[in-house]
Motif scaffolding. Structure first.
Motif, mmCIF file in Angstrom:
data_model
loop_
_atom_site.group_PDB
_atom_site.id
_atom_site.type_symbol
_atom_site.label_atom_id
_atom_site.label_comp_id
_atom_site.label_asym_id
_atom_site.label_seq_id
_atom_site.Cartn_x
_atom_site.Cartn_y
_atom_site.Cartn_z
ATOM 1 N N ASN A 22 -9.440 -74.609 4.018
ATOM 2 C CA ASN A 22 -10.133 -75.804 4.502
ATOM 3 C C ASN A 22 -10.080 -75.923 6.018
ATOM 4 O OD1 ASN A 22 -10.519 -78.890 5.010
ATOM 5 N ND2 ASN A 22 -11.106 -78.592 2.877
ATOM 6 N N ASP A 23 -8.885 -75.859 6.588
ATOM 7 C CA ASP A 23 -8.733 -76.115 8.016
ATOM 8 C C ASP A 23 -9.293 -75.003 8.889
ATOM 9 O OD1 ASP A 23 -7.603 -78.480 7.428
ATOM 10 O OD2 ASP A 23 -5.758 -78.192 8.564
ATOM 11 N N VAL A 24 -9.172 -73.759 8.453
ATOM 12 C CA VAL A 24 -9.714 -72.658 9.250
ATOM 13 C C VAL A 24 -11.236 -72.771 9.338
ATOM 14 C CG1 VAL A 24 -10.068 -70.164 9.305
ATOM 15 C CG2 VAL A 24 -7.802 -71.083 8.863
ATOM 16 N N ALA A 25 -11.847 -73.221 8.253
ATOM 17 C CA ALA A 25 -13.292 -73.422 8.295
ATOM 18 C C ALA A 25 -13.655 -74.499 9.320
ATOM 19 C CB ALA A 25 -13.801 -73.821 6.914
ATOM 20 N N ASN A 26 -12.812 -75.544 9.433
ATOM 21 C CA ASN A 26 -13.082 -76.597 10.411
ATOM 22 C C ASN A 26 -13.046 -76.051 11.837
ATOM 23 O OD1 ASN A 26 -13.059 -78.265 8.195
ATOM 24 N ND2 ASN A 26 -11.002 -79.039 8.551
ATOM 25 N N SER A 27 -12.066 -75.204 12.119
ATOM 26 C CA SER A 27 -11.870 -74.738 13.489
ATOM 27 C C SER A 27 -12.761 -73.551 13.849
ATOM 28 C CB SER A 27 -10.399 -74.351 13.708
ATOM 29 O OG SER A 27 -9.998 -73.358 12.789
ATOM 30 N N MET A 28 -13.084 -72.711 12.882
ATOM 31 C CA MET A 28 -13.842 -71.493 13.176
ATOM 32 C C MET A 28 -15.301 -71.575 12.736
ATOM 33 S SD MET A 28 -11.547 -69.669 14.662
ATOM 34 C CE MET A 28 -12.448 -68.125 14.802
ATOM 35 N N GLY A 29 -15.687 -72.664 12.082
ATOM 36 C CA GLY A 29 -17.051 -72.762 11.570
ATOM 37 C C GLY A 29 -18.105 -72.665 12.656
ATOM 38 N N THR A 30 -17.845 -73.289 13.808
ATOM 39 C CA THR A 30 -18.828 -73.246 14.895
ATOM 40 C C THR A 30 -18.978 -71.829 15.449
ATOM 41 O OG1 THR A 30 -17.077 -73.909 16.431
ATOM 42 C CG2 THR A 30 -18.461 -75.648 15.541
ATOM 43 N N SER A 31 -17.864 -71.115 15.554
ATOM 44 C CA SER A 31 -17.919 -69.742 16.081
ATOM 45 C C SER A 31 -18.680 -68.819 15.144
ATOM 46 C CB SER A 31 -16.500 -69.215 16.311
ATOM 47 O OG SER A 31 -15.798 -70.024 17.233
ATOM 48 N N VAL A 32 -18.437 -68.972 13.851
ATOM 49 C CA VAL A 32 -19.148 -68.135 12.880
ATOM 50 C C VAL A 32 -20.612 -68.547 12.801
ATOM 51 C CG1 VAL A 32 -19.272 -67.461 10.443
ATOM 52 C CG2 VAL A 32 -17.047 -67.716 11.551
ATOM 53 N N GLY A 33 -20.875 -69.861 12.806
ATOM 54 C CA GLY A 33 -22.246 -70.346 12.710
ATOM 55 C C GLY A 33 -23.110 -69.937 13.892
ATOM 56 N N SER A 34 -22.500 -69.852 15.083
ATOM 57 C CA SER A 34 -23.253 -69.440 16.272
ATOM 58 C C SER A 34 -23.330 -67.926 16.418
ATOM 59 C CB SER A 34 -22.593 -70.034 17.519
ATOM 60 O OG SER A 34 -21.271 -69.508 17.691
#
Length: 232
Positions: A22-34
């Motif tokens: 859950n938390d890793v998705a919160n912190s890394m989601g923007t980096s992966v999405g971009s």
């Protein structure tokens, strides 16, 4: 005792597994999405940083949750009850994180942990078993954190937009700004992180004056590192 340790270790792993999901998705989601990093790269980066942060800087947070949310003297005569309550906290947090993650909901694990500790303490030993002043202080940070983060992000993006994105040649501007942005980032790292890091027992035990590392020295070291990276 061995059985209690084994159960606690398994539940801790269960919580950590769901916490990472859950938390890793919160912190890394923007980096992966971009598309700045791939999903595999994000998992590697997050795994290293999460583990390092927990080992080097998680002591104070763990101590606060373990000793300052609950009124421990009320459990002095019933330590088994306290142990059972803390185990129930792990189970409750793990289940909630798994449910939230399965539904794609980004939730704060700290909210779940603090709420679970307060909940079991209240039920087990009454309303006086919870340090409500500490709960208030923690809750205040939950309100302040997104506000401060939003202000900082808005200000930082405004600077980037004005200095890079709105210029005739944004790629060239980006290349000129990267060393300065790196210097700022590493300087902040040096001022905030290095003094805390060198106060850890691993470094304090060394025959070096690292445990008294002043903030100014940390900033100088960080700036030097940024200049080295600039030259490269």
């Amino acid at each position: 005792m061995l059985l209690s340790f084994a159960i606690t270790a398994i539940l801790a792993f269960y919580v950590a597994w769901n916490l990472g999901a859950n938390d890793v998705a919160n912190s890394m989601g923007t980096s992966v999405g971009s598309k700045a990093v791939t999903l595999r790269q994000a998992l590697v980066i997050a795994g290293i940083l999460e583990f390092t942060g927990a080992v080097l800087f998680g002591h104070e947070v763990s101590a606060t949750l373990a000793t300052e949310v609950v009124n421990l003297p009320l459990f002095a005569e019933t330590p088994q009850l306290l142990l059972l309550g803390m185990v129930s906290v792990l189970l409750a947090c793990g289940l909630w994180l798994q449910i939230a993650t399965s539904q794609g909901l980004p939730v704060a694990s700290s909210h779940a942990v603090v709420g679970a500790i307060a909940g079991f303490s209240w039920v087990a030993a009454g309303v006086g078993a919870v340090d409500w002043l500490m709960i208030g202080r923690i809750s205040l940070t939950w309100v302040i954190t997104p506000v401060v983060s939003g202000i900082l992000a808005a200000g930082f993006y405004s600077i980037v937009k004005y200095s890079i994105l709105d210029r005739p040649n944004p790629i060239k501007q980006l290349q000129e700004w990267i060393p300065w942005l790196s210097a700022i980032l590493l300087s902040i790292f040096g001022v905030i992180v290095l003094p805390t890091l060198f106060n850890r027992p691993l470094f304090a035990a060394l025959p070096l004056p690292t445990h008294d590392l002043p903030i100014a020295t940390a900033a100088i070291v960080a700036i030097a590192l940024s200049l080295i990276s600039w030259r490269q």
